[in-house]
Design a protein around this motif. Structure first.
Motif, mmCIF file in Angstrom:
data_model
loop_
_atom_site.group_PDB
_atom_site.id
_atom_site.type_symbol
_atom_site.label_atom_id
_atom_site.label_comp_id
_atom_site.label_asym_id
_atom_site.label_seq_id
_atom_site.Cartn_x
_atom_site.Cartn_y
_atom_site.Cartn_z
ATOM 1 N N MET A 146 0.845 -1.198 0.000
ATOM 2 C CA MET A 146 0.000 0.000 0.000
ATOM 3 C C MET A 146 0.876 1.242 0.000
ATOM 4 S SD MET A 146 -3.354 0.129 2.187
ATOM 5 C CE MET A 146 -3.526 -1.544 1.612
ATOM 6 N N LEU A 177 0.398 4.121 0.994
ATOM 7 C CA LEU A 177 -0.100 5.212 1.818
ATOM 8 C C LEU A 177 0.932 5.536 2.873
ATOM 9 C CD1 LEU A 177 -3.478 3.555 2.085
ATOM 10 C CD2 LEU A 177 -3.094 5.768 1.036
ATOM 11 N N ILE A 197 -11.100 8.151 -3.154
ATOM 12 C CA ILE A 197 -10.984 6.706 -3.380
ATOM 13 C C ILE A 197 -12.210 6.202 -4.138
ATOM 14 C CG2 ILE A 197 -10.906 4.463 -2.247
ATOM 15 C CD1 ILE A 197 -9.228 5.652 -0.071
ATOM 16 N N LYS A 211 -13.897 -1.410 -4.444
ATOM 17 C CA LYS A 211 -15.007 -2.269 -4.063
ATOM 18 C C LYS A 211 -15.077 -2.428 -2.548
ATOM 19 C CE LYS A 211 -13.401 -5.848 -6.340
ATOM 20 N NZ LYS A 211 -12.085 -5.402 -6.819
ATOM 21 N N PRO A 248 -11.089 2.497 7.452
ATOM 22 C CA PRO A 248 -9.873 2.621 8.251
ATOM 23 C C PRO A 248 -9.626 4.078 8.642
ATOM 24 C CG PRO A 248 -9.330 2.156 5.965
ATOM 25 C CD PRO A 248 -10.808 2.046 6.091
ATOM 26 N N VAL A 282 -9.638 7.659 6.572
ATOM 27 C CA VAL A 282 -10.508 7.588 5.401
ATOM 28 C C VAL A 282 -11.920 7.992 5.836
ATOM 29 C CG1 VAL A 282 -11.430 6.098 3.601
ATOM 30 C CG2 VAL A 282 -9.125 5.715 4.470
ATOM 31 N N ARG A 290 -4.388 4.413 -9.693
ATOM 32 C CA ARG A 290 -4.955 4.678 -8.371
ATOM 33 C C ARG A 290 -6.072 5.694 -8.557
ATOM 34 N NH1 ARG A 290 -2.809 1.949 -4.227
ATOM 35 N NH2 ARG A 290 -1.270 0.642 -5.246
ATOM 36 N N TRP A 328 -7.053 8.267 -7.090
ATOM 37 C CA TRP A 328 -6.782 9.701 -6.909
ATOM 38 C C TRP A 328 -5.772 10.217 -7.926
ATOM 39 C CZ3 TRP A 328 -5.929 5.948 -3.225
ATOM 40 C CH2 TRP A 328 -4.620 5.508 -3.096
HETATM 41 N N1 LIG Z 1 -6.410 1.965 4.964
HETATM 42 C C1 LIG Z 1 -6.484 2.692 3.829
HETATM 43 N N2 LIG Z 1 -6.317 4.020 3.873
HETATM 44 C C2 LIG Z 1 -6.361 4.732 2.737
HETATM 45 N N3 LIG Z 1 -6.546 4.230 1.510
HETATM 46 C C3 LIG Z 1 -6.734 2.909 1.403
HETATM 47 C C4 LIG Z 1 -6.706 2.076 2.562
HETATM 48 N N4 LIG Z 1 -6.897 0.801 2.156
HETATM 49 C C5 LIG Z 1 -7.039 0.839 0.795
HETATM 50 N N5 LIG Z 1 -6.940 2.108 0.339
HETATM 51 C C6 LIG Z 1 -7.004 2.531 -1.057
HETATM 52 O O1 LIG Z 1 -8.333 2.572 -1.509
HETATM 53 C C7 LIG Z 1 -8.419 2.170 -2.861
HETATM 54 C C8 LIG Z 1 -9.537 1.175 -3.046
HETATM 55 O O2 LIG Z 1 -9.217 0.012 -2.321
HETATM 56 P P1 LIG Z 1 -10.210 -1.208 -2.139
HETATM 57 O O3 LIG Z 1 -9.623 -2.091 -1.099
HETATM 58 O O4 LIG Z 1 -11.589 -0.716 -1.928
HETATM 59 O O5 LIG Z 1 -10.133 -1.918 -3.550
HETATM 60 P P2 LIG Z 1 -10.842 -3.270 -4.007
HETATM 61 O O6 LIG Z 1 -11.626 -2.922 -5.197
HETATM 62 O O7 LIG Z 1 -11.546 -3.896 -2.876
HETATM 63 O O8 LIG Z 1 -9.596 -4.122 -4.444
HETATM 64 P P3 LIG Z 1 -9.300 -5.722 -4.244
HETATM 65 O O9 LIG Z 1 -9.893 -6.389 -5.423
HETATM 66 O O10 LIG Z 1 -7.818 -5.766 -4.286
HETATM 67 O O11 LIG Z 1 -9.878 -6.123 -2.955
HETATM 68 C C9 LIG Z 1 -7.066 1.601 -3.239
HETATM 69 O O12 LIG Z 1 -6.431 2.461 -4.143
HETATM 70 C C10 LIG Z 1 -6.296 1.541 -1.946
HETATM 71 O O13 LIG Z 1 -4.953 1.901 -2.161
#
Ligand SMILES: Nc1ncnc2c1ncn2[C@@H]1O[C@H](COP(=O)(O)OP(=O)(O)OP(=O)(O)O)[C@@H](O)[C@H]1O
Ligand code: SF4
Ligand SMILES: [Mg+2]
Lengths: 275, 332, 565
Positions: free
Chosen positions: A1, A3, C19, C43, C55, C58, C267, C269
């Protein structure tokens, strides 16, 4: 990640100031306070604020401030040598133990178990006390006492690294053991080793000064914070400066190094996660 | 007696992951460790520079007769191994020989002093647990809050600060300056004794508490980040239920760390007892080392090792009982 | 009374920026809505926002309608108290971490119930029965159960307070293919029985197509298309949806080339102005780069200026026959009767395995996790020893020039402290070749030469995997072993890598041993396949024969669980 909380490097700045002052004391004390150990029986004990003596003087009329500046050397140099020495042993033996395994590994981990079964202070006290060692013997003893944890630490991260696919790829490419160790494993272990080393400096500083507080380590007459503290017990009612200055110096130095080490360790961990 | 049956019973008891087997294995390991340590401790006598017999004479006038009697008493002319076995035999009967400095047996000397050290250690331990564990949990729960940041900062100073420096500062402030607590000495028994122990115990606890605080905080934060916490929240479990989930999981690493803290506790008592001029085991050790009072040094070293090893053993067994994973799969 | 869920104008903001942007979705009782998209598309963040589990750092805005209640998501988790569990519940991906390891399963299932019910044996039995678990599970700890059973326990726990809406965030992704199908069937049955609304989050288009009434496609934090069930893909309007569909390797036939989407998922953003998909879209024009399209439409919605219509010309899909002539006298390596046991108490990891690979031939090994595929590969390459059996090579070169290996996770396969260039140079030097070949090597795997100066952390997963492939072909091995090389990549990137492998095979004429759990993936690359189960080879033959007439029970099971999810 990817972040990362934006974090101002406040810790390096906050810790850097006291640490650089101490460093100047260590390097230049012989020019800053050339007469630190000069005794002046006539003066005797004076309290803080006495003209020319910011933190007063001790029984022998020595200026507490000057003594403390001169004592920076013995307080810091030994611990740095200890941390360096034990990490060198740690890296050398830890890498071999971790990468080769076998009887060396077993032997080293048993040695570490044995030493960890007793408090460091106790073992250091008993060994240095019984052999009548001076400063450098104490340093040597502490290196022996510190190295097992370093060996363990390095061994642990070497083992963690060796299981990673890029090490396996290197093996499959037919690279030699030495090359894998030095080019692939060590560069990834060193950051952690470095921050551990910093933490060890702080720990060694406390241990060394504790030993000299108990009357071991530095020879009589040599300026030293632990010795100063030990002396201050008899002066408490007459000169609180003899206690406060060296005590604060030790606490601030140790805390600053600890903070910096913690901060570095966190950074390295963060980096290895985000990678 | 049906041997087949008792054999089956035995194998059952010793089967992988059974408590009996676990305890037996750990006991054996502890015993072995102590045996090796006892050997090293005994060897101290010979590793100390100078003639062992002369070292054992101490400040008494060295006469050939005295030397001879000491050699006889400690079997110094026997082969090394048989000396060791002799010594070990005595030790197991509680006989560590005679102190060189004071003309009493080591055992008497120790029994006069051990109570104070145990009181000091237990008081500090209780203080540590009462302060550090709740603070660690609270700080983890509100990580990033003012509480968390200030206690965390304090703990870094606490971990780095040497026990004796803290002790002396406390002594100066509360003993001399504010004149609340007694300055030196062990008091005259009863409540007065405990009153004398307050400052030393706080001193000792400060460093330990910092360590335990950090470990607790880390452990609880690690648990809070686990999926099962999010899952519990999503199912609508109450705050109290979630806290008990988390604490039950975090308890395992915290309890382990409390066991480890014990080793530091006994290292710390040496410095604290010297700082506050308390007549305990630690100050006795410091004095005996300077004086080369070997039998006393040997006895204290071995005793400390035994206490620490037994604590570690207890912690391991508790760990085993608390964590179902270890219980079912056997020790790591 | 409306018992469903309706999410309006959800915006999720993280420390780095947006996001999830302007997300709307509705799920009705008894309806299954699938939310699909590649990793990082937002998602999970959408699911977390709806359950107040975002988290730290966010935040979310928007409103959530649960039955009669309207929740303002900006108020944070407090607003959802009393609704979580009762109205809406979330089932997580990983059954190994979503249960507390030190509490018994029964306790965890009933934790949300009232104290009287919590103690009722009857109640626990009923709950376990609903998810097809025996009563004894109540007294067991999660670590004593298999992944599939744990996920059932988690399902029972999330249903404890009888929610009307269940969100499943990849609830079957961590399970084996055969277990996946059972779990999905179970979800479907319970949903029907309870007349529950189900929001199924998945990256698996097959699952979505097979199980959902409605499908929403997300890309970089935005909804790009939505529509009724399989229609969404059959008549994809958004170029991304179409690209995603075409990236999925088919099981039925082998394609000359998969139609991959170029580039990698951004990403959320990092997306500047204009359409989020514009940088990867082959239909993009001026407007696409400057103005963001809105989601429009009624029955089906699409956010695109130039949606694909039925009038657009469809490029024909080129398939090839995958039966290739075998040159039986030209064996590169023959493995005979290999067995391996990791510890005396463990079952055999490899049980008398025979495998042969001919020069220039692409061979696959298929099997579930734990079937011994990886162990076999590691024995072959010399990373693992074996107890008995024999590996005989027909060539005499040093081991490094006989075979090389590519691992599953590209991130850990590259040394983080080394630049791409020096890693490749080292690989070249190891087999006495010159480092001046680095640019050529990069070009061969479709990367620009400038990448030589970057560190692995600066590359996307797909790019890292390309580097790993480049490194393994540097010594010019006669055999390339790939252990699940695409399973940790996004579908669109997976297609790129599969195409790359096919072109490399043709260009270099080397043999390939391709290990995977995914029949459709292996279909696109190999001509002959071995099926492994519990350390044994249970079936082997040409790809076509094995698929058309599977002989072994296990192969049939594997096949049917893939064919219908
Ligand atoms: N704890 C966090 N704080 C800030 N941003 C986050 C955090 N966790 C994930 N993100 C960011 O949020 C965005 C969306 O992430 P998310 O987990 O919702 O994707 P997803 O569609 O569920 O992907 P996957 O198929 O890998 O599960 C990503 O770009 C990720 O980097
Ligand atoms: S709006 Fe333009 S760039 Fe975006 S998907 Fe449609 S055609 Fe492609
Ligand atoms: Mg997700």
């Amino acid at each position: 990640m990817k972040l990362r909380r934006s974090r101002r490097p406040i810790i390096p700045i906050v810790t850097g100031i006291p640490l650089s002052i101490i460093a100047i004391f260590v390097i230049a004390s012989r020019w800053i306070v050339p007469n630190a150990t000069r005794q002046d029986i006539m003066t005797g004990v004076t309290s803080p604020g006495t003209t020319g003596h910011l933190f007063g003087t001790d029984q022998l009329g020595r200026d507490i401030t000057q003594l403390a500046i001169a004592g920076a050397g013995s307080a810091v140099v030994g611990p740095i040598v200890i941390a360096l020495g034990s990490m060198m042993i740690g890296i050398l033996l830890g890498t071999f133990a971790g990468y080769m395994g076998g009887w060396l590994d077993l032997l080293l981990s048993k040695y570490a178990d044995l030493l960890l079964a007793l408090p460091t202070t106790l073992v250091a006290l008993v060994v240095t006390g019984l052999v009548d060692g001076g400063y450098w013997v104490t340093v040597l003893v502490l290196i022996m006492l510190f190295s097992p944890t370093d060996i363990r630490m390095v061994r642990g991260s070497v083992i963690a690294q060796s299981g990673r696919p890029y090490i396996e790829s290197a093996k499959v490419l037919g690279l030699g053991r030495t090359r894998i160790m030095f080019r692939h494993i060590l560069p990834n272990v060193l950051p952690v080793a470095f921050s551990t080393m910093l933490l060890n400096v702080a720990f060694a500083l406390v241990s060394m000064s504790a030993l000299s507080f108990l009357g071991l380590g530095v020879g009589p007459g040599v300026p030293d914070w632990g010795r100063q503290l030990s002396d201050s017990r008899d002066l408490l009612d007459r000169n609180w400066g003899s206690l406060v200055l060296p005590a604060m110096l030790i606490i601030i130095t140790a805390a600053a190094i600890n903070l910096l080490g913690d901060w570095l360790q966190e950074r390295f961990e963060e980096r290895s996660v985000s990678r | 007696m049906d041997t087949a049956h008792s054999y089956r019973r035995l194998t059952q008891l010793l089967s992988r992951g059974s408590l009996t087997r676990f305890v037996i294995v750990r006991l054996a390991a502890t015993g072995l460790l102590l045996l090796v340590l006892s050997f090293v401790v005994f060897a101290l006598l010979h590793l100390t520079p100078g003639d062992p017999a002369r070292n054992l004479v101490g400040v008494r006038n060295v006469t050939p007769e005295l030397l001879q009697s000491i050699r006889d008493k400690y079997h110094l002319n026997d082969p090394f191994m048989s000396q060791y076995l002799h010594w070990l035999g005595n030790v197991l009967h509680g006989d560590f020989g005679e102190s060189i400095r004071n003309n009493t047996t080591v055992t008497t000397l120790l029994s006069d002093r051990v109570t104070l050290t145990l009181q000091l250690a237990s008081l500090s331990f209780v203080l540590t647990v009462l302060v550090a564990v709740p603070l660690g949990i609270a700080a983890a729960w509100r990580s990033g809050s003012v509480l968390d940041r200030s206690v965390s900062a304090a703990s870094i100073v606490g971990i780095g600060a040497p026990t004796y420096a803290v002790g002396l500062l406390l002594l100066y402030v509360f003993g001399l300056w504010l004149d609340i607590f007694p300055v030196y000495g062990s008091g005259d028994g009863g409540l007065d004794r405990w009153w004398h122990l307050v400052l030393p115990a706080i001193t000792l606890a400060s460093g330990l508490a910092a360590m335990v605080f950090k470990l607790t905080r880390t452990a609880v934060i690690a648990e809070l980040n686990q999926d099962y916490v999010a899952f519990a929240q999503s199912r609508g479990l109450s705050h109290r239920q979630i806290r008990s989930l988390v604490l039950r999981n975090a308890m395992i690493p915290v309890a382990t760390s409390l066991g480890l803290v014990f080793a530091f506790l006994f290292g710390g008592t040496i410095l604290v007892e010297v700082t506050f001029a308390l007549q305990g085991i630690g100050s006795l050790l410091a004095g005996s080392v300077t004086f080369k009072d070997l039998p006393v040094v040997q006895a204290i070293t071995l005793l400390t090792a035994t206490v620490i090893a037994l604590t570690a053993l207890t912690v391991d067994i508790l760990y085993y009982l608390v964590d179902p994973r270890v219980r079912k799969r056997g020790p790591r | 009374m409306n018992r469903g869920l309706s999410l309006n104008n959800l915006i999720v903001t993280g420390p780095a920026g947006l996001i999830v942007t302007c997300m709307d979705l509705q799920v009705e009782p008894g309806q299954t809505v699938a939310l699909v998209g590649e990793s990082g598309s937002g998602k999970s963040m959408t699911a977390k926002a709806m359950t107040g589990l975002l988290p730290r750092g966010v935040t979310a805005t928007g409103t959530l309608q649960l039955g009669e209640v309207t929740v303002d998501l900006a108020l944070g988790p407090q607003a959802l108290l009393g609704l979580r569990g009762q109205q809406i519940s979330l089932l997580l991906q990983n059954p190994f971490t979503s249960l507390s390891p030190v509490h018994r399963c029964g306790e965890q299932i009933t934790a949300a119930l009232s104290p009287e019910l919590r103690r009722s044996k009857e109640e626990i039995r009923r709950r376990l029965d609903e998810v097809d678990l025996p009563e004894r599970v109540a007294r067991q700890y999660p670590f004593e159960l298999s992944g599939g059973m744990r996920q059932r326990v988690a399902l029972a726990a999330s249903l404890a307070s009888n929610p009307q809406i269940l969100i499943g965030d990849e609830p079957t992704t961590a399970l084996d293919v055969t277990t996946q199908r059972e779990m999905l069937d179970l979800l479907e049955r319970i949903q029907r029985e309870r007349d529950m609304a189900l929001l199924l989050i998945t990256h698996d288009l097959g699952v979505a197509q097979e199980r959902a009434d409605k499908i929403l496609v997300m890309y970089a934090g935005r909804l790009v298309e939505s529509g009724q069930g399989a229609e969404v893909f059959a008549h994809a309007q958004h170029p991304y949806t179409a690209g995603l569909r075409d990236s999925v390797p088919p099981l039925e036939h082998r394609l000359v080339e998969l139609r991959a989407i170029a580039g990698s998922v951004p990403r959320p953003w990092e997306v500047a102005v204009g359409c989020v998909f514009a940088p990867r879209c082959d239909r993009a024009d001026e407007r696409c780069h400057n103005e963001a399209p809105e989601l429009v439409g009624t029955a089906s919605q699409v956010a695109c200026w130039k949606p694909i219509t039925t009038n657009d010309i469809h490029l024909p899909v080129l398939t090839v026959s995958d039966v290739q002539t075998q040159n039986t006298d030209n064996e590169l390596v023959v493995i005979t009767g290999i067995s391996k046991r990791f510890s005396p108490s463990a079952p055999l990891a490899l049980d008398n395995v025979d495998i042969s690979i001919h020069s220039g031939e692409a061979v696959g090994i298929v099997g579930e996790s734990g079937s011994g595929k990886t162990t076999l590969a590691r024995c072959l390459i010399g990373l693992e020893s074996f107890d008995s059996g024999n590996i005989s090579w027909s060539i005499n070169t040093p081991m490094a020039q006989r075979a090389q290996i590519v691992f599953q996770d590209p991130t850990s396969a590259l040394n983080p402290a080394m630049t791409i260039g020096s890693a490749l140079a080292e690989a070249l030097r190891a087999s006495h070749r010159d480092k001046s070949e680095v640019p050529a090597l990069l070009q061969l795997v479709g990367l620009p030469a400038e990448y030589a100066n970057s560190y692995p952390s600066g590359l996307s997963g797909g790019e890292q995997q390309r580097v790993a492939i480049a490194r393994s072909i540097a010594p010019r091995p006669k055999l390339l072993i790939c252990d699940e090389p695409v399973s940790s990549l996004d579908v669109s990137v997976q297609a790129q890598i599969l195409n790359l492998m096919n072109s490399l095979l043709k260009e270099l004429g080397i043999a390939l041993l391709f290990i995977t759990h995914d029949l459709a993936v292996v279909r696109q690359v190999v001509s002959r396949v071995y099926v492994m189960s519990n350390g044994r080879v249970v079936e082997s033959g040409t790809m076509e024969n094995v698929l058309l007439s599977p002989q072994h029970e296990y192969t049939r099971q594997l096949f049917s669980s893939v064919a219908r999810k």
